[in-house]
Motif scaffolding. Structure first.
Motif, PDB file in Angstrom:
ATOM      1  N   ALA A 130     -33.577  50.800  16.335  1.00  0.00           N
ATOM      2  CA  ALA A 130     -32.457  49.908  16.023  1.00  0.00           C
ATOM      3  C   ALA A 130     -31.171  50.407  16.667  1.00  0.00           C
ATOM      4  O   ALA A 130     -30.381  49.622  17.198  1.00  0.00           O
ATOM      5  CB  ALA A 130     -32.285  49.794  14.512  1.00  0.00           C
ATOM      6  N   VAL A 131     -30.956  51.709  16.640  1.00  0.00           N
ATOM      7  CA  VAL A 131     -29.758  52.281  17.271  1.00  0.00           C
ATOM      8  C   VAL A 131     -29.800  52.046  18.769  1.00  0.00           C
ATOM      9  O   VAL A 131     -28.781  51.743  19.393  1.00  0.00           O
ATOM     10  CB  VAL A 131     -29.638  53.785  16.926  1.00  0.00           C
ATOM     11  N   ARG A 132     -30.977  52.190  19.365  1.00  0.00           N
ATOM     12  CA  ARG A 132     -31.110  51.935  20.803  1.00  0.00           C
ATOM     13  C   ARG A 132     -30.804  50.471  21.133  1.00  0.00           C
ATOM     14  O   ARG A 132     -30.182  50.177  22.148  1.00  0.00           O
ATOM     15  CB  ARG A 132     -32.505  52.300  21.290  1.00  0.00           C
ATOM     16  N   ALA A 133     -31.226  49.549  20.276  1.00  0.00           N
ATOM     17  CA  ALA A 133     -30.953  48.132  20.514  1.00  0.00           C
ATOM     18  C   ALA A 133     -29.458  47.834  20.427  1.00  0.00           C
ATOM     19  O   ALA A 133     -28.921  47.067  21.233  1.00  0.00           O
ATOM     20  CB  ALA A 133     -31.729  47.282  19.514  1.00  0.00           C
ATOM     21  N   VAL A 134     -28.782  48.449  19.471  1.00  0.00           N
ATOM     22  CA  VAL A 134     -27.333  48.251  19.340  1.00  0.00           C
ATOM     23  C   VAL A 134     -26.617  48.841  20.548  1.00  0.00           C
ATOM     24  O   VAL A 134     -25.693  48.226  21.104  1.00  0.00           O
ATOM     25  CB  VAL A 134     -26.816  48.870  18.024  1.00  0.00           C
ATOM     26  N   ALA A 135     -27.037  50.019  20.976  1.00  0.00           N
ATOM     27  CA  ALA A 135     -26.420  50.639  22.148  1.00  0.00           C
ATOM     28  C   ALA A 135     -26.660  49.792  23.391  1.00  0.00           C
ATOM     29  O   ALA A 135     -25.780  49.690  24.260  1.00  0.00           O
ATOM     30  CB  ALA A 135     -26.973  52.045  22.362  1.00  0.00           C
ATOM     31  N   THR A 171     -33.275  48.487  25.713  1.00  0.00           N
ATOM     32  CA  THR A 171     -33.886  47.498  24.837  1.00  0.00           C
ATOM     33  C   THR A 171     -35.354  47.789  24.582  1.00  0.00           C
ATOM     34  O   THR A 171     -35.924  47.288  23.616  1.00  0.00           O
ATOM     35  CB  THR A 171     -33.757  46.084  25.431  1.00  0.00           C
ATOM     36  N   GLU A 172     -35.983  48.594  25.435  1.00  0.00           N
ATOM     37  CA  GLU A 172     -37.376  48.959  25.215  1.00  0.00           C
ATOM     38  C   GLU A 172     -37.462  49.933  24.046  1.00  0.00           C
ATOM     39  O   GLU A 172     -36.607  50.798  23.898  1.00  0.00           O
ATOM     40  CB  GLU A 172     -37.956  49.615  26.469  1.00  0.00           C
ATOM     41  N   ALA A 213     -26.966  46.532  23.458  1.00  0.00           N
ATOM     42  CA  ALA A 213     -26.088  45.374  23.375  1.00  0.00           C
ATOM     43  C   ALA A 213     -24.645  45.738  23.717  1.00  0.00           C
ATOM     44  O   ALA A 213     -23.923  44.949  24.333  1.00  0.00           O
ATOM     45  CB  ALA A 213     -26.152  44.768  21.977  1.00  0.00           C
ATOM     46  N   GLN A 214     -24.217  46.922  23.328  1.00  0.00           N
ATOM     47  CA  GLN A 214     -22.836  47.316  23.581  1.00  0.00           C
ATOM     48  C   GLN A 214     -22.599  47.695  25.039  1.00  0.00           C
ATOM     49  O   GLN A 214     -21.538  47.432  25.581  1.00  0.00           O
ATOM     50  CB  GLN A 214     -22.461  48.499  22.686  1.00  0.00           C
ATOM     51  N   THR A 215     -23.592  48.331  25.656  1.00  0.00           N
ATOM     52  CA  THR A 215     -23.407  48.816  27.027  1.00  0.00           C
ATOM     53  C   THR A 215     -24.013  47.900  28.080  1.00  0.00           C
ATOM     54  O   THR A 215     -23.853  48.165  29.262  1.00  0.00           O
ATOM     55  CB  THR A 215     -24.031  50.215  27.187  1.00  0.00           C
TER      56      THR A 215
END
Length: 86
Positions: free
Chosen positions: A36-41, A51-52, A43-45
């Motif tokens: 989830a943290v990777r998905a948020v990062a 996204t994988e 989206a921000q960057t």
């Protein structure tokens, strides 16, 4: 100082057992939180590689828990020795 090391060692054993044996789904929860943290990062960057899902699944957190369980009793023992010498 010795008492603090002893308490830190005991806390490490408790934390490590929690992850090693996946008590209440701790390792699974951390793996899901990492994705989830990777998905948020992502989206921000706007970095699509983030996204994988992470290759480090619950097995990674279980492995780290095992390592902590093995090393923490030594830390607790060192804390007891230091506390006994003072």
């Amino acid at each position: 100082m010795g008492i603090a090391l002893f308490i830190l060692g005991l806390a490490g054993v408790a934390w490590g057992v929690m992850f090693l044996f996946n008590v209440r789904g701790a390792a699974d929860e951390f793996a899901a939180r990492r994705n989830a943290v990777r998905a948020v990062a992502a989206a921000q960057t706007m970095n699509l590689r983030l996204t994988e899902p992470s290759r480090l699944g619950a097995w990674f957190f279980r492995l780290m828990g095992g390592i902590v369980v093995l090393c923490s009793p030594g830390l607790a023992l060192a804390g007891l020795v230091i506390a006994a010498r003072n």
